[in-house]
Design an enzyme around this catalytic site. Structure first.
Site, mmCIF file in Angstrom:
data_model
loop_
_atom_site.group_PDB
_atom_site.id
_atom_site.type_symbol
_atom_site.label_atom_id
_atom_site.label_comp_id
_atom_site.label_asym_id
_atom_site.label_seq_id
_atom_site.Cartn_x
_atom_site.Cartn_y
_atom_site.Cartn_z
ATOM 1 N N ASP A 1 15.469 7.910 19.436
ATOM 2 C CA ASP A 1 14.866 7.133 18.413
ATOM 3 C C ASP A 1 14.353 8.459 17.336
ATOM 4 O O ASP A 1 13.165 9.074 17.967
ATOM 5 C CB ASP A 1 13.643 6.158 18.791
ATOM 6 C CG ASP A 1 12.997 5.583 17.578
ATOM 7 O OD1 ASP A 1 13.020 5.997 16.326
ATOM 8 O OD2 ASP A 1 12.323 4.708 18.027
ATOM 9 N N HIS B 1 16.409 4.096 16.903
ATOM 10 C CA HIS B 1 15.383 3.163 16.755
ATOM 11 C C HIS B 1 15.757 1.863 17.138
ATOM 12 O O HIS B 1 14.834 0.934 17.700
ATOM 13 C CB HIS B 1 14.710 3.350 15.339
ATOM 14 C CG HIS B 1 13.477 2.382 15.116
ATOM 15 N ND1 HIS B 1 12.347 2.923 15.724
ATOM 16 C CD2 HIS B 1 13.307 1.493 14.274
ATOM 17 C CE1 HIS B 1 11.437 2.025 15.322
ATOM 18 N NE2 HIS B 1 11.887 1.390 14.244
ATOM 19 N N SER C 1 8.683 -1.390 16.913
ATOM 20 C CA SER C 1 8.671 -0.811 15.729
ATOM 21 C C SER C 1 7.068 -1.287 14.944
ATOM 22 O O SER C 1 6.248 -1.194 15.404
ATOM 23 C CB SER C 1 9.631 -1.125 14.682
ATOM 24 O OG SER C 1 9.757 -0.222 13.736
#
Lengths: 375, 375
Positions: free
Chosen positions: B319, B352, B154
């Site tokens: 995600d 995610h 991320s």
């Protein structure tokens, strides 16, 4: 120049029902009022009535405009009018503000005659099933035994679906647009964050903000901002706003920088000025509770076994709130019951909001379906 | 029994840098501290160092546990340790709390020596580029001229990417996991709603809540609830929570009814107790600002033209915060520069958050990649 496809000047009407209403929650309303509008003329055998159901934050003002407020155009005016997809030359259109609303029907902002104060948080929870019951009352009052069609998008589509379940003899066609047979955990999650934003706003006062001469503006604003993210598609946001900066270079601060921030905050502010927080809470709960298959062990086919209506089911490719897959589930369960179902997945970049847009293919589909209805 | 794959007891260290730091915003920090942890041993020629960068709300405690708090296990402990994917038998792992954080590095909760009070809202905005500059300072301090690899998921993956742009000679391999080359309008929109929740909390006091002996708990809680929706996939929510009711029949009230509500509110409460609001604002802005292609007219290929590192880019099927398509864009731009890129799209239902999970295939991929790195 006059717009010949507009229903023109409209007026809202109100009717009071004095028979006690037993709500799903167990609560009873001794009486209640509904505000509604009608467009077109009811034919002699009353076979041409169309009920339009509204979504989360909308109301009964669906088409036309008011004599004293000509800019206040109905939310589905692009769909309804002379020669339009839902042709008021053929159909008598009825639109009602749902019970619990804040636009004239009895709801949290109405005065509770028992206390002399607005209901506020004391207004009972309402469900999609409760709404159809009140809409039947309105139909009876208007002398409509059977609707030619009931149409709605999103939560409005859920009401159309509920009618076919609970009053199969009173609706010949249902137009279920951008809807779902129930909310997902993610849908509920978004609703709950919105509700928590309102409920934890210090100006909410447990729903009794009227007594404190305030309104939980912050919470309503956040709820609406969040809602808008789910109404738009990632794609339409990218198209409309991209990563455009509003004012040149990065500001390195928390003021509006990106266009999308400006848009969302504007939408949030506008909504917080107009809408009632308790009503917003009720409407989101009605969404969460909608689940016709629940009493059938989650079996939607069985839930639809008493349905008699024909259907037009529509979904939009970029709708990620109620994705096309959700409509597929409805269509499958209807077909399993050997019902007449027309289905289309419409290519649109506008996400969930597509059902409000004037896409030509979408409107021509609705028009073709409506034209085939015999009245 | 002792876990032989754990790095075991770890201790945090702190280093102060007294050379002025010129931030992207134009602000200057005369000095700052970074808190960090290391695992494994730096080899003689200092060629085996791996930097792990953290995401939005995380920190430098990446693996192992503390002697006085054995349940506080690092956030990527499943990835890092003896014999694990990032093998501390081979690598010397460095993890740092980013500048602006609230876990020990200088940030809004630190005392500003000029005023004798916490920086609060006066702490300057920090960017991903600023972070890599401070991480270079830390590398210099540790005597690391070049990292064997820099890894992150991320926002952490964005830092790994930024290193390869700004310090191409100081990183041989970048592991860019569940990341994106920039945020979309929708990503920014979610961040802005989260920020507005915090900023409009009456307890925020323009960021000066410390002086008022309070914390904007409501806003932080909402921000985290919203964040969690974007970290999970619709699918994993459905699997984990479905529409399960927590306590039997519908309650027709606003208390927790569905399991998902319970989960989100719990996550929100926990976070609001621990995390600093000003830091949260800064971290989300760092995300919004990340856009290495910006100075190249949006051309990512050109932005990457000075890059020399090799890459492992990983994405996860479910995600929707940073979808696989976002990784494809990175991979394409890297390949256009004839760089060595390994890419995998990993089937995972966890959205995610997958980058934090112990999926075997995912970890074996990372392990294989790391094993091939020559030190």
């Amino acid at each position: 120049m006059q717009d010949l496809t507009s229903v023109g000047i409209v007026t809202s009407q109100k009717v009071k029902f004095d028979n006690p209403l037993h709500l799903k929650s167990g609560a009873i309303l001794d009486s209640y009022e509904l505000v509604y509008e009608t467009y077109g003329e009811l034919n002699e055998d009353k076979s041409n009535a169309v009920l339009v159901c509204h979504a989360l934050s909308s109301n009964h003002h669906v088409a036309g405009y008011y004599a004293d407020d000509t800019k206040n155009i109905g939310w589905w005016d692009n769909m309804i009018g002379p020669g339009k997809a839902i042709d008021t030359g053929k159909f008598f259109v009825v639109a009602v503000n749902n019970l619990g609303g804040c636009h004239g029907s009895t709801g949290p902002t109405s005065i509770n005659i028992e206390t002399g104060k607005p209901y506020g948080a004391d207004f009972p929870m309402v469900t999609v099933q409760d709404w159809t019951v009140t809409q039947v009352e309105l139909a009876d009052y208007l002398g409509i035994k059977q609707f030619a069609a009931i149409a709605g998008g999103s939560l409005g589509g859920m009401q159309a679906l509920q009618w076919t379940l609970d009053f199969p003899d009173r609706v010949r066609h249902a137009l279920v647009i951008a809807a779902a047979a129930k909310l997902t955990a993610q849908n509920i999650a978004f609703n709950d964050v919105a509700r928590q934003a309102i409920i934890t706003d210090p100006d909410f006062y447990g729903g009794d903000y009227h007594s404190h001469n305030t309104v939980p503006m912050r919470g309503l604003r956040l709820a609406r901002m969040l809602g808008h993210i789910t109404y738009l598609s990632d794609h339409s946001m990218a198209e409309k706003f991209g990563r455009e900066l509003r004012n040149g270079p990065l500001g390195f601060g928390f003021d509006v920088e990106f266009e999308i921030e400006s848009y969302l905050r504007y939408q949030g502010d506008k909504f917080a000025d107009q809408f009632d927080a308790n009503t917003y809470l009720l409407m989101t709960k009605a969404l969460d509770y909608f689940d016709p298959a629940h009493d059938f062990n989650g079996n939607l086919r069985e839930a639809f076994s008493a349905v008699k209506s024909d259907f037009l089911v529509l979904s939009f490719t970029t709708d990620w709130r109620f994705s096309p897959e959700r409509s597929h589930a409805i269509v499958k369960a209807l077909l399993d019951n050997e019902l007449n179902v027309s289905y289309a997945e419409i290519t649109s970049s506008y996400g969930h909001d597509s059902f409000l847009m004037g896409d030509r293919y979408y409107h021509e589909l609705v028009k073709a379906y409506m034209n085939n209805i015999i009245v």
